[in-house]
Design a protein around this motif. Structure first.
Motif, PDB file in Angstrom:
ATOM      1  N   SER A  69       1.023  -1.406  -0.140  1.00 13.88           N
ATOM      2  CA  SER A  69      -0.214   0.047   0.018  1.00 13.88           C
ATOM      3  C   SER A  69       0.980   1.293  -0.060  1.00 13.88           C
ATOM      4  O   SER A  69       2.226   1.270   0.628  1.00 13.88           O
ATOM      5  CB  SER A  69      -0.844   0.025   1.174  1.00 13.88           C
ATOM      6  N   PRO A  70       0.386   2.380  -0.478  1.00 11.45           N
ATOM      7  CA  PRO A  70       1.097   3.636  -0.628  1.00 11.45           C
ATOM      8  C   PRO A  70       1.650   4.004   0.903  1.00 11.45           C
ATOM      9  O   PRO A  70       2.809   4.471   0.873  1.00 11.45           O
ATOM     10  CB  PRO A  70       0.243   4.748  -1.044  1.00 11.45           C
ATOM     11  N   MET A  76       1.310   9.839  -0.494  1.00 10.35           N
ATOM     12  CA  MET A  76       0.583  10.293  -1.598  1.00 10.35           C
ATOM     13  C   MET A  76      -0.839   9.568  -1.529  1.00 10.35           C
ATOM     14  O   MET A  76      -0.992   8.347  -1.732  1.00 10.35           O
ATOM     15  CB  MET A  76       1.090   9.944  -2.970  1.00 10.35           C
ATOM     16  N   ALA A  77      -1.887  10.358  -1.181  1.00  8.83           N
ATOM     17  CA  ALA A  77      -3.188   9.737  -1.047  1.00  8.83           C
ATOM     18  C   ALA A  77      -4.150  10.373  -2.069  1.00  8.83           C
ATOM     19  O   ALA A  77      -3.730  11.450  -2.590  1.00  8.83           O
ATOM     20  CB  ALA A  77      -3.698  10.387   0.154  1.00  8.83           C
ATOM     21  N   PRO A  78      -5.084   9.817  -2.488  1.00  7.49           N
ATOM     22  CA  PRO A  78      -5.954  10.307  -3.555  1.00  7.49           C
ATOM     23  C   PRO A  78      -6.165  11.896  -3.381  1.00  7.49           C
ATOM     24  O   PRO A  78      -6.484  12.518  -4.293  1.00  7.49           O
ATOM     25  CB  PRO A  78      -7.217   9.676  -3.381  1.00  7.49           C
ATOM     26  N   GLY A  79      -6.386  12.373  -2.012  1.00  6.92           N
ATOM     27  CA  GLY A  79      -6.728  13.710  -1.929  1.00  6.92           C
ATOM     28  C   GLY A  79      -5.516  14.802  -1.844  1.00  6.92           C
ATOM     29  O   GLY A  79      -5.720  15.920  -1.590  1.00  6.92           O
ATOM     30  N   GLY A  80      -4.282  13.974  -2.209  1.00  9.23           N
ATOM     31  CA  GLY A  80      -3.024  15.007  -2.369  1.00  9.23           C
ATOM     32  C   GLY A  80      -1.987  14.142  -1.135  1.00  9.23           C
ATOM     33  O   GLY A  80      -2.334  13.035  -0.586  1.00  9.23           O
ATOM     34  N   ARG A  84      -0.288  13.482   2.250  1.00  6.91           N
ATOM     35  CA  ARG A  84      -0.606  13.873   3.669  1.00  6.91           C
ATOM     36  C   ARG A  84       0.798  13.309   4.459  1.00  6.91           C
ATOM     37  O   ARG A  84       1.670  12.729   3.865  1.00  6.91           O
ATOM     38  CB  ARG A  84      -1.796  12.780   4.061  1.00  6.91           C
TER      39      ARG A  84
END
Length: 160
Positions: A126-127, A144-148, A150
């Motif tokens: 997982s990322p 790197m999360a889908p929303g930018g 973190r």
């Protein structure tokens, strides 16, 4: 073959599933096929088709589990404490704090088959796990999360 990392608990879970498939599911499917055959014409026998389909699924899952266990590299997190020296590695349990929300969360890095986010187990691929591996307590990891991006501060690393 590529080695599949597994925790001791994860490997045990796969062994239990394999034993169940071999001792319960396989004989049940064989009995269902025999029962369906006794009804005569197999060309229009839905029970026979369903039983054969289930047999294919059961046999496929048995083969998959046997391959994972034979290629598995079982890692006991408790054995890592001396060699990892506080570094985040496969099997480690990490206490993190989201720097934006200040929420704390605990994750254990496990194999792909063991991952269960609700239980606090994240896949090694997982990322977030990839961003954490190799870091130490008090480091900050950028994920790197889908929303930018973190940022998480690593509060503690345990090998339990």
């Amino acid at each position: 073959m590529v080695k599949v990392p597994l925790t001791v608990v994860g490997a045990e879970r796969l062994k239990v599933e394999l034993a169940h498939l071999k001792s319960v599911e396989r004989p049940t499917v064989i009995a269902a096929i025999a029962e369906a055959r006794s009804h005569g014409d197999l060309s229009e026998n839905a029970e026979y088709d369903a039983a054969k389909e289930k047999q294919g699924f059961v046999e496929g899952r048995i083969a998959e589990l046997e391959a994972k266990l034979s290629n598995g590299q079982i890692i006991n997190p408790k054995d890592l404490e001396e060699t990892a020296e506080g570094r985040i590695v496969f099997g480690a349990t990490i206490l993190l704090q989201d720097l934006e929300s200040e929420a704390e969360v605990t994750y254990q890095i496990v194999g792909d088959d063991e991952a269960d986010i609700k239980a606090g187990k994240i896949s090694v691929s997982s990322p977030i796990a990839r961003a954490l591996i190799g870091k130490y307590a008090e480091d900050v990891a950028e994920v790197m999360a889908p929303g930018g991006i973190r940022e998480y501060e690593i509060l503690a690393v345990k090998y339990i």
